[in-house]
Design an enzyme around this catalytic site. Structure first.
Site, mmCIF file in Angstrom:
data_model
loop_
_atom_site.group_PDB
_atom_site.id
_atom_site.type_symbol
_atom_site.label_atom_id
_atom_site.label_comp_id
_atom_site.label_asym_id
_atom_site.label_seq_id
_atom_site.Cartn_x
_atom_site.Cartn_y
_atom_site.Cartn_z
ATOM 1 N N CYS A 62 0.813 -1.222 0.000
ATOM 2 C CA CYS A 62 0.000 0.000 0.000
ATOM 3 C C CYS A 62 0.849 1.277 0.000
ATOM 4 O O CYS A 62 0.565 2.221 -0.746
ATOM 5 C CB CYS A 62 -0.967 -0.016 1.175
ATOM 6 S SG CYS A 62 -0.202 -0.440 2.749
HETATM 7 N N1 LIG Z 1 -3.943 -4.398 5.434
HETATM 8 C C1 LIG Z 1 -3.490 -3.723 4.385
HETATM 9 O O1 LIG Z 1 -3.683 -2.508 4.263
HETATM 10 C C2 LIG Z 1 -2.718 -4.422 3.329
HETATM 11 C C3 LIG Z 1 -2.429 -5.765 3.404
HETATM 12 N N2 LIG Z 1 -1.732 -6.383 2.407
HETATM 13 C C4 LIG Z 1 -1.421 -7.806 2.493
HETATM 14 O O2 LIG Z 1 -2.634 -8.563 2.399
HETATM 15 C C5 LIG Z 1 -2.500 -9.752 3.170
HETATM 16 C C6 LIG Z 1 -3.648 -9.810 4.182
HETATM 17 O O3 LIG Z 1 -3.525 -8.704 5.059
HETATM 18 P P1 LIG Z 1 -4.601 -8.343 6.178
HETATM 19 O O4 LIG Z 1 -5.949 -8.711 5.744
HETATM 20 O O5 LIG Z 1 -4.314 -6.956 6.564
HETATM 21 O O6 LIG Z 1 -4.172 -9.332 7.366
HETATM 22 P P2 LIG Z 1 -5.094 -9.878 8.541
HETATM 23 O O7 LIG Z 1 -4.175 -10.279 9.626
HETATM 24 O O8 LIG Z 1 -6.169 -8.917 8.860
HETATM 25 O O9 LIG Z 1 -5.760 -11.201 7.930
HETATM 26 C C7 LIG Z 1 -4.999 -12.327 7.626
HETATM 27 C C8 LIG Z 1 -5.916 -13.431 7.131
HETATM 28 O O10 LIG Z 1 -5.131 -14.590 6.861
HETATM 29 C C9 LIG Z 1 -5.632 -15.683 7.639
HETATM 30 N N3 LIG Z 1 -4.493 -16.503 8.050
HETATM 31 C C10 LIG Z 1 -3.479 -16.155 8.879
HETATM 32 N N4 LIG Z 1 -2.600 -17.165 8.995
HETATM 33 C C11 LIG Z 1 -3.083 -18.167 8.226
HETATM 34 C C12 LIG Z 1 -2.625 -19.470 7.919
HETATM 35 N N5 LIG Z 1 -1.496 -19.962 8.432
HETATM 36 N N6 LIG Z 1 -3.377 -20.236 7.089
HETATM 37 C C13 LIG Z 1 -4.525 -19.767 6.583
HETATM 38 N N7 LIG Z 1 -5.011 -18.546 6.834
HETATM 39 C C14 LIG Z 1 -4.290 -17.747 7.627
HETATM 40 C C15 LIG Z 1 -6.318 -15.047 8.815
HETATM 41 O O11 LIG Z 1 -7.289 -15.956 9.306
HETATM 42 P P3 LIG Z 1 -7.570 -16.132 10.887
HETATM 43 O O12 LIG Z 1 -7.727 -14.768 11.434
HETATM 44 O O13 LIG Z 1 -8.813 -16.934 10.879
HETATM 45 O O14 LIG Z 1 -6.399 -16.862 11.437
HETATM 46 C C16 LIG Z 1 -6.970 -13.838 8.150
HETATM 47 O O15 LIG Z 1 -8.130 -14.222 7.465
HETATM 48 C C17 LIG Z 1 -1.122 -9.705 3.819
HETATM 49 O O16 LIG Z 1 -0.200 -10.406 3.028
HETATM 50 C C18 LIG Z 1 -0.810 -8.224 3.813
HETATM 51 O O17 LIG Z 1 0.550 -7.992 3.862
HETATM 52 C C19 LIG Z 1 -1.323 -5.687 1.297
HETATM 53 C C20 LIG Z 1 -1.567 -4.354 1.174
HETATM 54 C C21 LIG Z 1 -2.290 -3.609 2.191
HETATM 55 C C1 LIG Z 2 0.572 -0.150 9.310
HETATM 56 C C2 LIG Z 2 1.383 -1.302 8.743
HETATM 57 O O1 LIG Z 2 1.986 -2.063 9.481
HETATM 58 N N1 LIG Z 2 1.353 -1.434 7.418
HETATM 59 C C3 LIG Z 2 2.054 -2.479 6.733
HETATM 60 C C4 LIG Z 2 1.906 -2.330 5.250
HETATM 61 C C5 LIG Z 2 0.747 -3.057 4.693
HETATM 62 C C6 LIG Z 2 1.069 -3.678 3.357
HETATM 63 O O2 LIG Z 2 1.093 -3.089 2.306
HETATM 64 O O3 LIG Z 2 1.409 -4.927 3.500
HETATM 65 P P1 LIG Z 2 2.377 -5.933 2.746
HETATM 66 O O4 LIG Z 2 3.404 -5.257 1.965
HETATM 67 O O5 LIG Z 2 2.969 -6.716 3.855
HETATM 68 O O6 LIG Z 2 1.463 -6.724 1.908
HETATM 69 C C7 LIG Z 2 3.543 -2.412 7.041
HETATM 70 O O7 LIG Z 2 4.077 -1.326 7.126
HETATM 71 O O8 LIG Z 2 4.162 -3.468 7.050
#
Ligand SMILES: NC(=O)C1=CN([C@@H]2O[C@H](COP(=O)(O)OP(=O)(O)OC[C@H]3O[C@@H](n4cnc5c(N)ncnc54)[C@H](OP(=O)(O)O)[C@@H]3O)[C@@H](O)[C@H]2O)C=CC1
Ligand SMILES: CC(=O)N[C@@H](CCC(=O)OP(=O)(O)O)C(=O)O
Length: 347
Positions: A149
């Site tokens: 992001c």
């Molecule tokens: N949040 C953001 O703004 C952004 C996130 N991302 C990326 O997107 C992805 C998801 O992020 P985000 O939604 O924020 O993370 P969350 O921690 O909110 O959600 C993670 C999800 O993965 C599941 N999970 C965790 N461990 C396992 C496992 N071992 N096997 C199967 N399922 C698993 C969790 O399920 P449960 O809770 O049931 O264990 C949950 O549904 C990450 O790779 C993150 O880096 C990318 C850009 C921006």
């Molecule tokens: C607030 C915060 O912790 N933000 C995350 C970025 C979220 C994201 O873009 O995640 P991935 O690159 O891991 O998919 C971080 O800085 O690591």
């Protein structure tokens, strides 16, 4: 009947945003939803803001559960995607796989190992259609790596100036983020009492994982493709969503603000999701909240002889889930804007 989408990580923040967007998408239907520890729960326990989906059961994240869909979106912690993609291939399943995590974003194995410390899984077409060259690679691809992001904001703020060689290849990026960027799992640095009243820098000194991804994107647009020097500092702010990247770089000799503005205007003239704001209007996270949009603005700091370029976006929408579906639209041959929100929520 649209194409069906299986979603792994449906209980997480990105998973919830993918589902919110899928509800409004006319060509994509929600299929199997999976999670980690929450498998066995109903979705409503985790995303009460999506009442239409409350009774859908969360299944275990197995290839068997994800198979049989047209599209598989992985919203899992990084490191979890390669095995699933490989097994789907081995089974002869050929869905479009979209990784919202970092596993397939970087092209340089050495950089991957330096910042992530695990074996490099590979490189997939990059889900930032606005980046020169990326849209073509997304057309009819079967694999998509969704960008980080902070990276999306920094890239959109800076690439037009670097591509046109109007700034030196030496940039600073300070990027403010909402706390949902860290996901929903409890983190030691994210205690509510500490986060609510403070803005806090983290990943300081070039240590954040998004640094090599910003370098990759910006170096890729310059005519020489030489590495751009990037000093990146993320800052956590007490808000649930949003990114505001403030970037700067030394101006190339004789660069004028008029020339810069015309370069940014042509870069974004045909981009439905990126707005170059009117002069004097500054990007804020509020103007992109819950929309698949980015707001960009530039200024010349004449005293420091630098370009200052800003971009705001919602980390969960244009910063992940929206970018994922924008890229899916391209890969499946739908109009790129299909089903994606252009209007933000204000005030
Ligand atoms: N949040 C953001 O703004 C952004 C996130 N991302 C990326 O997107 C992805 C998801 O992020 P985000 O939604 O924020 O993370 P969350 O921690 O909110 O959600 C993670 C999800 O993965 C599941 N999970 C965790 N461990 C396992 C496992 N071992 N096997 C199967 N399922 C698993 C969790 O399920 P449960 O809770 O049931 O264990 C949950 O549904 C990450 O790779 C993150 O880096 C990318 C850009 C921006
Ligand atoms: C607030 C915060 O912790 N933000 C995350 C970025 C979220 C994201 O873009 O995640 P991935 O690159 O891991 O998919 C971080 O800085 O690591």
């Amino acid at each position: 009947m649209g194409r069906t989408v299986a979603l792994a990580g449906a209980s997480g923040y990105v998973g919830g945003e993918v589902l919110r967007l899928l509800l409004a998408h006319p060509e994509l239907d929600i299929g199997t939803l999976t999670a980690g520890d929450s498998a066995g729960d109903q979705l409503g326990l985790h995303h009460p803001h999506l009442p239409q989906l409350a009774e859908i059961p969360l299944r275990e994240t197995t290839v068997t559960n994800l198979a049989g869909h047209d599209v598989v979106i992985l919203a899992l912690p990084h490191g979890q995607s390669a095995a699933i993609a490989t097994e789907l291939d081995q089974r002869g399943e050929a869905p479009l796989i979209v990784d919202c995590g970092a596993d397939f974003r970087l092209g340089d194995t050495e950089q991957w190992q330096r910042y992530y410390g695990t074996p490099h899984a590979g490189t997939w077409p990059y889900g930032l259609p606005e980046l020169p060259g990326a849209r073509n690679q997304l057309t009819q691809t079967a694999r998509i790596a969704v960008p980080g992001c902070h990276v999306t904001a920094a890239t959109l703020a800076l690439f037009p100036a670097l591509a046109a060689e109007l700034v030196a290849p030496d940039v600073t990026v300070v990027s403010v983020t909402g706390t949902s960027g860290a996901g929903k799992a409890p983190k030691p640095h994210l205690h509510g009492a500490e986060v609510m009243g403070a803005a806090t820098a983290y990943g300081v000194g070039g240590t954040h994982r998004h640094t090599p991804e910003i370098v990759q994107n910006l170096s890729g647009v310059t005519p020489t493709a030489d590495p751009v020097a990037v000093s990146f500092t993320p800052v956590l702010a007490p808000m649930p969503r949003g990114i505001l990247a403030t970037c700067s770089a030394p101006l190339a000799p004789d660069t004028t603000e008029t020339h810069l503005r015309s370069v940014y205007e042509s870069a974004y003239a045909d981009e439905p999701f990126v707005t170059l704001l009117e002069p004097g209007v500054w990007p804020s996270t509020a103007m992109t909240l819950a929309a698949n949009t980015a707001a960009v603005q530039i200024a010349v700091d004449a005293q420091a002889n630098r370009l200052v370029a800003l971009a705001s976006l919602d980390n969960l929408t244009k910063g992940t889930a929206g970018a994922a579906l924008q890229s899916v639209n391209i890969a499946l041959g739908h109009p790129e804007t299909t089903g994606l929100p252009m209007a933000a929520v204000a005030p």
